[in-house]
Design an enzyme around this catalytic site. Structure first.
Site, mmCIF file in Angstrom:
data_model
loop_
_atom_site.group_PDB
_atom_site.id
_atom_site.type_symbol
_atom_site.label_atom_id
_atom_site.label_comp_id
_atom_site.label_asym_id
_atom_site.label_seq_id
_atom_site.Cartn_x
_atom_site.Cartn_y
_atom_site.Cartn_z
ATOM 1 N N ASP A 114 0.920 -1.088 0.189
ATOM 2 C CA ASP A 114 -0.073 0.081 0.009
ATOM 3 C C ASP A 114 0.880 1.370 -0.266
ATOM 4 O OD1 ASP A 114 -2.132 1.811 0.351
ATOM 5 O OD2 ASP A 114 -3.283 -0.273 0.877
ATOM 6 N N HIS A 181 -3.041 3.057 -4.537
ATOM 7 C CA HIS A 181 -2.315 2.597 -3.227
ATOM 8 C C HIS A 181 -0.934 2.136 -3.468
ATOM 9 C CE1 HIS A 181 -5.868 3.341 -0.573
ATOM 10 N NE2 HIS A 181 -6.290 2.847 -1.480
ATOM 11 N N GLU A 244 -9.899 2.861 -4.938
ATOM 12 C CA GLU A 244 -9.610 4.208 -4.683
ATOM 13 C C GLU A 244 -8.472 4.661 -5.410
ATOM 14 O OE1 GLU A 244 -10.932 4.365 -0.095
ATOM 15 O OE2 GLU A 244 -8.809 3.536 -0.563
HETATM 16 C C1 ACM Z 1 -10.940 -0.435 0.410
HETATM 17 O O1 ACM Z 1 -11.426 -0.678 1.844
HETATM 18 N N1 ACM Z 1 -10.264 0.531 -0.003
HETATM 19 C C2 ACM Z 1 -11.189 -1.857 -0.225
#
Ligand code: ACM
Length: 690
Positions: A114, A181, A244
């Site tokens: 991440d 991420h 995201e």
């Molecule tokens: C997530 O909670 N961004 C998958």
């Protein structure tokens, strides 16, 4: 039976035909487990162990005669652990796997990369862990924060974890999050990012802007990483993230735009789909299968990709209708990073609360699905995001006993799930946790000690109400006494106590074993005129996203915590009896603003400051009324992170809420309220007793 005979046999004609199913028969002579597959035998043995441990003393145990025919409701019974935001030791991961097996869960989804850290050794690309595994926290080296935070799992560690899991019938599904991420990877290899610039490994939770590139060298890099990942993880599914990923960097890059045109794509979402399709194909060619968060649906995704549905429950309907296999893992219902109670002593996490009961009650299959869609649901999992879980103690508190609720939810047929039956069996499970040294949360049973402050301050007598979240167990209490035990009075209805008094209360089973540790409330004038910060709520606003933050991002303690709304530094008390109050003392903690809000940053409330470091304004009843008092906030560079401000009030009468407004720009620190205490003017204060 005196001598225990256990017969375990795997038979093609075992009565339970469902995979992972078994029968368990206990008679006076023997315990017999029969199953068609190894997993079934394993789960039969787990059930037998549960029967034994539920009925054991130090020396003996007795197992009731039973006939059990049992199989799981879902094939995917999972738990996701985020090792990127905070990392767990291999021994801690083993402990989680051990508990998963005892809960008959069979998928560990391991979130290994991440923005805040890359945690898996890749031999071909050593910078991923040399650089990407380490971040510099805000205020590094101060207030107990490490100078750098990080670490990674060697390939030997990974092989060990995978084998440890396999021995317990658990598949480890690795996740490499992309194209977003990805900041830790881009920090390690900026040439595989979009801008060519090298960012720091992020110390900000939330949504960061760094994406992977989509050029051939980057794809070659990602495929090379996947080669090593596939060699380590035998799992059929490989998770490629997809959540995201804000597309700002792709949109701003002429080279990426050029690539999109060359590929004939109109929207950046299609480019993400193209990337997922390409890598999904690569996985396919190696006999593996892509799974990704539900954003992978946005630009159209290859039909054989499985979808992990996290954005509420709408995505389940959408993905199953499009013919995808789906794992149900919705935010917030199965996100264990949300707090499980709103008690002041609850540890860090997000709000709103997701209680033990709500995890139990969550229905994995939305009722409106057609049968063909229902068949697409592989199962469900709970997700443990670890922004607020720097230690094993935080993790255990978040996971247990909500994992019991999840386990029953994914195993038991929906029409057999019964909360009262679960509650009847939970005490035996908590006893197992104590024996195993698991720091489970007792939040559901913890006693709330309620009083009417106004009545108590006016009359020196208080009507005391004791309760717990789930209305279960026996509440015992003492007045100015030791921690309660079975001999202490049992609470049956509100009672009157004469002040000052210290009330201690605990929840026990009818046979006297502990369900929640003793909680204590001191009822004297000073305490009745004070409030814990987590009792304040967010001020009315269109934009509320609350969390209980730790004093520092990597703080190892479970408490204190400070509830903040990431969009607005404003907190509101419940109505308080402020008669005669002239002074309010407010303990504040300055907290780093290490939350990346991406496009939502524009929603942050900004308030003009009159002085350099901003002010704390107190308002009565409403947050948009005139300020009763204004107190300057101290200089962050020269004052401690925790401090007390004293605000003078005009003469107050009656009951009012107080609104605490912190002025400042969207870059100002957050201020968490630790405790608020009001009193008459200093001169009229009674002298404290010696
Ligand atoms: C997530 O909670 N961004 C998958």
């Amino acid at each position: 039976m005196e001598q225990t005979v256990i017969v375990i046999s795997r038979r093609a004609d075992a009565p339970v035909t469902q995979s992972e199913g078994y029968t368990l028969d206990v008679t006076a002579k023997a315990a017999r487990i029969i199953a068609r597959d190894e997993s079934g035998l394993y789960y039969g043995a787990v059930s037998l162990a549960q029967l034994v441990s539920a009925n054991a003393t130090d020396k003996t145990f007795h197992v009731p005669a039973v006939h059990i025919a049992d199989w799981p409701r879902f094939a995917w019974r999972g738990l996701m652990i985020d090792s990127a935001r905070h990392m767990q030791s291999v021994a801690e991961i083993e402990g989680i796997l051990e508990q998963m097996a005892l809960h008959k869960l069979n998928v560990l989804h391991w979130h290994l990369t991440d923005d805040q850290g890359w945690r898996i050794e890749i031999k071909r690309y050593p910078e991923l862990t040399h650089t990407g595994a380490w971040r510099t926290p805000p205020d590094a080296g101060k207030d107990g924060e490490p100078a750098r935070y990080g670490g990674y799992y060697s390939q030997d560690d990974i092989r060990h974890v995978v084998a440890y899991a396999a021995a317990r019938h658990i598949t480890v599904v690795p996740e490499l999050d992309m194209p977003g991420h990805a900041q830790a990877a881009v920090a390690a290899y900026p040439q595989f990012g979009v801008t060519g610039q090298r960012p720091a490994v992020s110390a900000d939770w939330g949504v960061n802007p760094y994406l992977y590139n989509v050029d051939e060298p980057t794809l070659h890099f990602l495929e090379g990483v996947l080669d090593e990942v596939m060699a380590l993880f035998p799992s059929r599914y490989i998770h490629l993230g997809g959540d995201e990923a804000i597309k700002d960097q792709w949109e701003a890059s002429p080279a990426v735009q050029q690539r999109m045109r060359a590929l004939g794509l109109q929207h950046p979402e299609q480019l993400q789909s193209w990337l997922m399709g390409r890598l999904g194909h690569y996985l396919d060619n190696h006999g593996r299968r892509l799974i990704g968060w539900d954003e992978i649906l946005e630009g159209g995704v290859p039909g054989d990709a499985a979808v992990m549905s996290w954005r509420g429950i709408k995505g389940i309907e959408q993905a199953t209708r499009a013919g995808h296999d789906v794992v149900v893992a919705p935010d917030p219902f199965l996100y264990l990073d949300y707090v499980q109670s709103t008690r002041n002593d609850e540890t860090a996490g997000r709000l709103p609360m997701q209680s033990l009961q709500s995890v139990y009650a969550f229905e994995i299959v939305p009722p409106e699905l057609a049968d063909t869609q229902v068949r697409r649901i592989l199962g469900a999992q709970a997700n443990v995001w670890t922004e607020h879980m720097p230690t094993a103690a935080h993790l255990q508190h978040a996971i247990f006993p909500r994992l019991d609720a999840l386990a029953e939810n994914v195993w038991t047929p929906a029409d057999k799930r019964n909360w009262q039956s679960f509650l009847a069996r939970l005490p035996a499970q908590l006893a197992r946790y104590r024996q195993q040294g698991i720091g489970y949360a007792d939040s559901a049973y913890a006693v709330d000690i309620g009083v009417d402050r106004r009545q108590a301050l006016a009359s020196s007598k208080a009507t005391v109400t004791l309760s717990n979240q789930i209305g279960s167990g026996v509440i015992h209490y003492t007045l100015d006494g030791p921690p309660p035990d079975t001999h202490s009075p049992v609470y049956t209805k509100p009672f009157t106590a004469t002040l000052p008094v210290t009330i201690r209360a605990a929840t026990l089973t009818t046979s006297g074993s502990l369900l929640a540790n003793t909680r204590e409330r001191v009822l004297d004038e000073a305490h009745l005129r004070s409030l814990e910060g987590n009792e304040l709520t967010a001020c009315p606003s269109e934009h509320i996203d609350e969390m209980r933050a730790q004093p520092t991002p990597d703080a190892t303690s479970l408490t204190p915590t400070y509830t903040i709304n990431v969009f607005d530094s404003c907190r509101l008390t419940p109505p308080l009896p402020l008669d005669g109050a002239a002074v309010v003392n407010i303990d504040l903690a300055r907290l780093p603003r290490n939350v990346a809000l991406a496009h939502d940053a524009k929603l942050i409330t900004s308030r003009a400051t009159a002085t350099k470091h901003g002010e704390l304004e107190l308002r009565a009843d409403r947050c948009d009324g005139p300020a009763l008092s204004v107190t300057n906030l101290p200089d962050p560079t020269s004052s401690p992170a925790r401090f007390t401000l004293t605000a003078a009030l005009p003469p107050m009468h009656g009951t009012h809420s107080l609104c605490l407004v912190m002025t400042g720009s969207p870059q100002a620190p957050y201020y968490g309220v630790g405790r608020l205490q009001w009193q008459p003017a200093a001169a009229s204060l009674k002298k404290p007793r010696p």
